[in-house]
Design a protein around this motif. Structure first.
Motif, PDB file in Angstrom:
ATOM      1  N   ALA A 134      43.999  34.138  35.813  1.00 25.87           N
ATOM      2  CA  ALA A 134      43.286  35.270  36.410  1.00 25.87           C
ATOM      3  C   ALA A 134      42.793  34.928  37.809  1.00 25.87           C
ATOM      4  CB  ALA A 134      42.116  35.671  35.513  1.00 25.87           C
ATOM      5  N   PHE A 135      42.281  33.720  37.973  1.00 25.03           N
ATOM      6  CA  PHE A 135      41.726  33.330  39.270  1.00 25.03           C
ATOM      7  C   PHE A 135      42.801  33.377  40.351  1.00 25.03           C
ATOM      8  CE2 PHE A 135      39.979  30.640  42.547  1.00 25.03           C
ATOM      9  CZ  PHE A 135      38.640  30.955  42.514  1.00 25.03           C
ATOM     10  N   ALA A 136      43.954  32.783  40.042  1.00 20.56           N
ATOM     11  CA  ALA A 136      45.047  32.795  41.025  1.00 20.56           C
ATOM     12  C   ALA A 136      45.505  34.226  41.280  1.00 20.56           C
ATOM     13  CB  ALA A 136      46.213  31.943  40.525  1.00 20.56           C
ATOM     14  N   PHE A 137      45.551  34.980  40.212  1.00 17.28           N
ATOM     15  CA  PHE A 137      46.062  36.340  40.346  1.00 17.28           C
ATOM     16  C   PHE A 137      45.187  37.184  41.262  1.00 17.28           C
ATOM     17  CE2 PHE A 137      47.254  40.614  39.116  1.00 17.28           C
ATOM     18  CZ  PHE A 137      48.621  40.487  39.041  1.00 17.28           C
ATOM     19  N   ARG A 138      43.878  36.946  41.188  1.00 16.99           N
ATOM     20  CA  ARG A 138      42.964  37.719  42.036  1.00 16.99           C
ATOM     21  C   ARG A 138      43.194  37.402  43.511  1.00 16.99           C
ATOM     22  NH1 ARG A 138      38.425  39.767  39.185  1.00 16.99           N
ATOM     23  NH2 ARG A 138      37.613  40.486  41.168  1.00 16.99           N
ATOM     24  N   THR A 139      43.783  36.240  43.800  1.00 11.83           N
ATOM     25  CA  THR A 139      44.117  35.896  45.178  1.00 11.83           C
ATOM     26  C   THR A 139      45.560  36.267  45.483  1.00 11.83           C
ATOM     27  OG1 THR A 139      42.645  34.055  44.806  1.00 11.83           O
ATOM     28  CG2 THR A 139      43.778  34.061  46.877  1.00 11.83           C
ATOM     29  N   GLY A 140      46.174  37.003  44.583  1.00  3.92           N
ATOM     30  CA  GLY A 140      47.530  37.455  44.833  1.00  3.92           C
ATOM     31  C   GLY A 140      48.594  36.431  44.507  1.00  3.92           C
ATOM     32  N   LEU A 141      48.229  35.419  43.711  1.00  4.57           N
ATOM     33  CA  LEU A 141      49.197  34.373  43.367  1.00  4.57           C
ATOM     34  C   LEU A 141      49.474  34.406  41.868  1.00  4.57           C
ATOM     35  CD1 LEU A 141      47.502  31.538  45.405  1.00  4.57           C
ATOM     36  CD2 LEU A 141      49.646  32.666  45.984  1.00  4.57           C
ATOM     37  N   PHE A 142      50.708  34.138  41.523  1.00  7.82           N
ATOM     38  CA  PHE A 142      51.087  34.150  40.120  1.00  7.82           C
ATOM     39  C   PHE A 142      51.277  32.705  39.677  1.00  7.82           C
ATOM     40  CE2 PHE A 142      53.821  36.733  36.934  1.00  7.82           C
ATOM     41  CZ  PHE A 142      52.855  36.515  35.980  1.00  7.82           C
TER      42      PHE A 142
ATOM     43  N   GLY B 113      48.047  31.893  28.253  1.00  5.06           N
ATOM     44  CA  GLY B 113      47.006  32.199  29.237  1.00  5.06           C
ATOM     45  C   GLY B 113      47.387  33.374  30.126  1.00  5.06           C
ATOM     46  N   ILE B 114      48.680  33.505  30.398  1.00  6.78           N
ATOM     47  CA  ILE B 114      49.127  34.641  31.217  1.00  6.78           C
ATOM     48  C   ILE B 114      48.819  35.945  30.485  1.00  6.78           C
ATOM     49  CG2 ILE B 114      51.130  35.764  32.280  1.00  6.78           C
ATOM     50  CD1 ILE B 114      52.396  32.931  32.438  1.00  6.78           C
ATOM     51  N   ALA B 115      49.127  35.964  29.190  1.00 11.89           N
ATOM     52  CA  ALA B 115      48.861  37.154  28.384  1.00 11.89           C
ATOM     53  C   ALA B 115      47.363  37.419  28.280  1.00 11.89           C
ATOM     54  CB  ALA B 115      49.470  36.986  26.997  1.00 11.89           C
ATOM     55  N   VAL B 116      46.597  36.326  28.111  1.00 11.68           N
ATOM     56  CA  VAL B 116      45.143  36.473  27.999  1.00 11.68           C
ATOM     57  C   VAL B 116      44.583  37.101  29.279  1.00 11.68           C
ATOM     58  CG1 VAL B 116      42.972  35.185  27.902  1.00 11.68           C
ATOM     59  CG2 VAL B 116      44.824  34.625  26.330  1.00 11.68           C
ATOM     60  N   ALA B 117      45.037  36.599  30.420  1.00 10.78           N
ATOM     61  CA  ALA B 117      44.549  37.111  31.698  1.00 10.78           C
ATOM     62  C   ALA B 117      44.929  38.579  31.870  1.00 10.78           C
ATOM     63  CB  ALA B 117      45.109  36.280  32.849  1.00 10.78           C
TER      64      ALA B 117
ATOM     65  N   LEU C 213      38.882  35.078  49.025  1.00 12.00           N
ATOM     66  CA  LEU C 213      40.010  34.958  48.102  1.00 12.00           C
ATOM     67  C   LEU C 213      40.486  36.343  47.663  1.00 12.00           C
ATOM     68  CD1 LEU C 213      38.750  31.987  45.887  1.00 12.00           C
ATOM     69  CD2 LEU C 213      40.649  31.924  47.501  1.00 12.00           C
ATOM     70  N   ARG C 214      39.543  37.208  47.332  1.00  9.62           N
ATOM     71  CA  ARG C 214      39.933  38.557  46.904  1.00  9.62           C
ATOM     72  C   ARG C 214      40.585  39.313  48.053  1.00  9.62           C
ATOM     73  NH1 ARG C 214      35.478  41.691  45.708  1.00  9.62           N
ATOM     74  NH2 ARG C 214      34.059  40.130  46.526  1.00  9.62           N
ATOM     75  N   SER C 215      40.015  39.145  49.237  1.00 12.85           N
ATOM     76  CA  SER C 215      40.564  39.828  50.401  1.00 12.85           C
ATOM     77  C   SER C 215      42.010  39.398  50.659  1.00 12.85           C
ATOM     78  CB  SER C 215      39.685  39.530  51.611  1.00 12.85           C
ATOM     79  OG  SER C 215      40.231  40.100  52.764  1.00 12.85           O
ATOM     80  N   VAL C 216      42.236  38.086  50.592  1.00 11.17           N
ATOM     81  CA  VAL C 216      43.597  37.571  50.788  1.00 11.17           C
ATOM     82  C   VAL C 216      44.512  38.107  49.696  1.00 11.17           C
ATOM     83  CG1 VAL C 216      45.011  35.485  50.744  1.00 11.17           C
ATOM     84  CG2 VAL C 216      42.884  35.502  52.027  1.00 11.17           C
ATOM     85  N   GLY C 217      43.975  38.208  48.475  1.00 15.38           N
ATOM     86  CA  GLY C 217      44.777  38.715  47.364  1.00 15.38           C
ATOM     87  C   GLY C 217      45.211  40.153  47.578  1.00 15.38           C
ATOM     88  N   PHE C 218      44.337  40.948  48.151  1.00 11.08           N
ATOM     89  CA  PHE C 218      44.667  42.361  48.363  1.00 11.08           C
ATOM     90  C   PHE C 218      45.518  42.554  49.610  1.00 11.08           C
ATOM     91  CE2 PHE C 218      40.705  43.538  45.856  1.00 11.08           C
ATOM     92  CZ  PHE C 218      41.428  44.002  44.774  1.00 11.08           C
ATOM     93  N   SER C 219      45.162  41.880  50.694  1.00 12.43           N
ATOM     94  CA  SER C 219      45.879  42.112  51.943  1.00 12.43           C
ATOM     95  C   SER C 219      45.800  40.897  52.849  1.00 12.43           C
ATOM     96  CB  SER C 219      45.285  43.330  52.665  1.00 12.43           C
ATOM     97  OG  SER C 219      45.812  43.399  53.968  1.00 12.43           O
ATOM     98  N   GLN C 220      46.915  40.178  52.926  1.00 14.17           N
ATOM     99  CA  GLN C 220      46.945  39.001  53.798  1.00 14.17           C
ATOM    100  C   GLN C 220      46.801  39.408  55.261  1.00 14.17           C
ATOM    101  OE1 GLN C 220      49.994  36.152  53.201  1.00 14.17           O
ATOM    102  NE2 GLN C 220      49.612  35.969  51.019  1.00 14.17           N
TER     103      GLN C 220
END
Lengths: 510, 347
Positions: free
Chosen positions: B69-77, B276-280, B216-223
């Motif tokens: 989830a943390f990585a995903f919020r920054t736009g990373l999988f 963990g991917i499913a959990v997130a 981090l959230r900002s980068v996740g939404f729009s680099q």
């Protein structure tokens, strides 16, 4: 008089919000009919009803006097209604012909007969004076040409009635002239046109009649010959609008921005800015005027630290900011209203409130020791929203949900509030309606009067002429002339922009 | 439809749809779904032992879910949670076996080693992404295999002498809890659950309350917008992967210092990282959502073991139910559409 299309008493609601309320639009055969309204007035909704994307709650549509039910875009196509979208629906890697025939491919024995298609496309192109190369790849042709491909697409499908959705928003002045010529040819060949726009000048130039809508309501239809831009603007906005923005004589003071011999490459590594020199003083607005793609974007990116400077120097208030990081440039007193507000200006998924501190979130009082202070952030946001008349349900609404004009007002509020020495405004009124444009122009002049240096980049000659104190013409990455807006004409600027007339170094008062 | 409502409604409806679809499959295969689900419930919450096992199973899921989830919020999988978890597991056990220290130092040091190892494993794909634009999905998948085989090699040849497992970690590095053992009828529940909840709060705090989280959230939404605003996009990408990897590494420590008390050869992936991917996803990439989703996954996994015993339903069926739940969450668009349909009809 024969009407090809009649939309009578159209009403369309979305979850209780009335987007169109009793709107009537009657299109005569062979006329160019403007549909005029502010952003969010309901123009697109009305056209989507006509194109079969929405079903109206009330009212009826007649085509050639016969009542029809347009349940989907295919029905609209069969009725001869074609739409030239504002955002082109083209496959970049396909050729012009392939794009045009997509979904309606001429076949011979299970194979696409591309030769026949190319021939047909060429014939239509010649008939309407479009001069499109049917074999060119869409990715390789200019935006203006791509628009013509969109036009060809509707003609290929046998459209008799063409809807143009804000067609000039993406075009250069030259391309606009050509488009107007094309529209006139289309009329001559017996087509009828609805032109969705909020640009009054275009209406005055090409349209026969204009239907005005305001806040979802039909205000009425007037003959263009019997009206003038001021009247149209007041119909559209619902109050008197001034075009010539009132401003005092500029009082230029010290140099704020000084650019010397600047060379910048664009993202593909091509030299975009070539030895550019420019100075902007405190208390003046310098407008950069030029055809898109002559180095404007790279110039701004170089100043703001988003693109590397190859050589040359940029000084702000005497401090060298060449190749500093964007944050450092911001901290040196440069604010930037970016050209693409969706891509650069806002984090669209953030609440509008959090967008208001996009460059200052790490400073007090918005945060302390790395911990955000939401109370202060939203306090600031609320005051900016009020001061800059940003219409939003709340500070917590995602920026995405705001209309373009309100997004832009929010950005301007944020940038101006930082009290910068240099304000860079790149196409600050792109796609906005008259009311918002007026507001933004006033704010820019207000900044100038406060003694800020304002650098304006715009493709709208009117805007440049209207609010600049000096005009710098950019051509192929160089400032080729500096002119006084009071002593120049659109014709002269047009020639300078095209590079045909270059002022000598000595004559330039940089 | 408000965002908050759909954030809660979509996972709940997904879970219900998954359970209903599972019931239909049970019926088709000739089992009684009521007995089956009763057995599942009893196996997860039926008595204190099962409850303890469910919470124990939930613990690594929290870490793995938070990492994704943390990585995903920054736009990373971050598909590499599995590998980061394995290296964290080994690092924790290594420190737990190799040193003799007082508990107040030894346990934190072991945990720190796990976090550092996971962070390193996250740093590599983060760095490659930031510097060379190598897609993190590809790199993290590769890093999973490297982690699997490197840890196996180290266990067999370096830490032990050709054995299948390391020694048990010293008592001073163990997460085992006599208190939990006594109240849950000697289940394997350990103190890691506290840590899981604390880390969930830390993640929430970092993302929602700090300037780092804002970036981090900002980068996740729009680099692009982040760069325009003067944020260092590349640094944030690396940092996000490092923190994500540290969470995953701690998840490994839960297994190494808590559940198993050692590290052993893995013939394949543990699966926790992938779950963990499913959990997130189910938890909507939010800390509280991840904790709740972990509880559900823990309950399903542990409860499933009871299904064949009590109702004769094969526990593979639970895997199918889990898969269906994920399917329905992933097709959240469809569920949102259904929900808005129901809402309209109410009017």
């Amino acid at each position: 008089m024969e009407y090809v299309i009649e939309m009578l008493g159209i009403r369309k609601e979305f979850n209780g919000f009335v987007a169109n309320d009793d709107i009537t639009l009657q299109l005569r055969k062979g006329e160019i009919h403007a549909l005029l309204g502010e952003n969010g007035a309901g123009k697109s909704t009305l056209m989507n009803v006509l194109f079969g994307l929405y079903q109206p709650e009330k009212g009826e549509i007649k085509v050639h006097g016969k009542k029809v039910h347009i349940t989907n875009p295919n029905v609209a196509n069969e009725l001869g209604i074609g739409m030239v979208h504002q955002h082109f629906m083209l496959v970049d890697t396909f050729t012009v012909t392939e794009n045009i025939i997509l979904g309606k491919e001429p076949k011979s024995g299970g194979k696409i007969d591309i030769k026949r298609a190319e021939k047909e496309v060429r014939e239509i192109s010649e008939q309407y004076g479009l001069s499109v190369d049917p074999t060119a790849k869409v990715a390789d042709i200019s935006v203006g040409m791509q628009q013509r491909v969109e036009i060809l697409k509707t003609l290929y499908r046998g459209a008799e009635i063409l809807i143009f959705d804000e067609p000039t928003a993406v075009l250069t002045p030259q391309e606009i002239k050509e488009l107007i010529q094309i529209m006139k040819t289309l009329i001559k060949e017996g087509k009828s046109i609805i032109l969705i726009t909020h640009k009054l000048k275009e209406i005055m130039e090409v349209c026969d009649r204009v239907t005005v809508i305001r806040k979802g309501k039909g205000i009425g239809t007037v003959n263009v010959a019997e009206t003038d831009p001021n009247h149209l603007a007041s119909l559209m906005v619902g109050r008197e609008v001034t075009f010539k923005t009132e401003k005092k004589e500029a009082q230029p003071k010290d140099n704020v921005l000084e650019i010397k011999d600047l060379f910048v490459k664009d993202s593909r590594g091509i030299q975009a800015v070539r030895g550019l020199n420019l100075a902007v003083h405190a208390g003046e607005i310098v407008g950069i005027c030029g055809v898109d793609g002559n180095g404007q974007s790279e110039l701004i990116e170089a100043i703001t630290g988003l693109q590397k400077v190859e050589s040359g120097s940029i000084l702000v208030s005497g401090q060298d900011i060449t190749n500093l990081k964007p944050r450092k440039v911001t901290e040196r007193g440069v604010a930037h209203i970016p050209q693409d507000r969706h891509k650069h200006g806002l984090v669209l998924d953030f609440p509008i409130g959090e967008n208001m501190v996009l460059q200052t979130y790490y400073q007090q009082p918005f945060s302390k020791a790395g911990v955000l202070n939401y109370k202060e952030i939203y306090k600031k946001a609320a005051s900016l929203i009020k001061e800059y008349d940003v219409r939003t349900p709340s500070e917590y609404t995602p920026a995405r949900a705001l209309s373009g004009g309100n997004q832009q007002k929010a950005i301007i509020g944020r940038e101006v509030d930082r009290d910068p020495d240099l304000l860079i405004a790149a196409q600050p009124t792109r796609g906005l309606d008259v009311g918002a444009i007026e507001f933004i122009h006033k704010r820019l002049i207000e900044q100038r009067d406060k003694g800020k240096a304002v650098l304006l980049i715009s493709f709208e000659l009117d805007e440049i002429l209207n609010i600049s104190d000096r005009i710098a013409v950019i051509y192929e990455g160089e400032i080729v002339a500096i002119v006084n807006p009071k002593e120049t004409t659109e014709q002269e600027l047009g020639l300078l922009m095209a590079g045909s007339k270059r002022k000598k170094e000595g004559e330039m008062n940089v | 439809m408000s965002k908050r409502f759909s954030n809660i409604a979509v996972p709940v409806v997904s879970v219900l749809l998954g359970l209903i679809a599972g019931a239909i499959i049970m019926l088709i295969s000739g089992y009684n779904p009521i007995n089956g689900y009763a057995a599942l419930w009893n196996g997860a919450f039926g008595d204190t032992f099962y409850l303890g096992e469910t919470l124990r199973q939930m613990t690594p899921y929290i870490f793995a879910g938070l990492a994704v989830a943390f990585a995903f919020r920054t736009g990373l999988f971050n598909i590499g949670v599995e590998g980061q978890l394995l290296v964290g597991w080994l690092a924790a056990v290594w420190v737990g076996v190799a040193f003799d220290l007082p508990k107040v130092i030894h346990l934190p040091l072991s945990l720190l080693a796990a976090a550092a190892a996971g962070a390193l494993w996250g740093f590599i794909p983060g760095f490659l992404k930031a510097r060379l634009h190598v897609h993190e999905v590809i790199v993290t998948i590769m890093m999973n295999y490297i982690a699997l085989h490197v840890t196996n090699h180290l266990i067999r040849n370096v830490i032990s002498d050709q054995a299948d497992a390391t020694e048990a970690v010293k008592e001073t590095a163990s997460l085992k809890s006599p208190f939990f053992e006594s109240v849950t009828d000697y289940s394997s529940l350990h103190n890691g659950i506290y840590l899981g909840l604390i880390v969930a709060i830390i993640m929430w705090f970092i993302l929602e309350k700090t300037t780092l989280g804002y970036e981090l959230r900002s980068v996740g939404f729009s680099q692009h917008a982040s760069q325009y605003a003067g944020m260092n996009v590349n640094r944030n990408i690396v940092l996000s992967m490092v923190i994500s990897g540290a969470f995953a590494g701690l998840g490994g420590a839960m297994e190494g210092l808590g559940t198993f008390g050692n590290a052993f050869l893995h013939s394949g992936f543990s699966g926790v990282g992938f779950d963990g991917i499913a959990v997130a996803l189910l938890g909507g990439n939010a800390a509280i959502g991840v904790v709740l989703a972990s509880l559900l996954f823990g309950a399903l996994k542990v409860g499933a073991l009871n299904m064949p015993i009590e109702s004769g339903v094969p526990n593979e069926l639970v895997e199918i139910v889990i898969a269906l739940i994920i399917f329905f969450v992933a097709s959240s668009y469809m569920i949102k559409w259904l929900l808005s349909r129901f809402k309209k009809e109410e009017k």
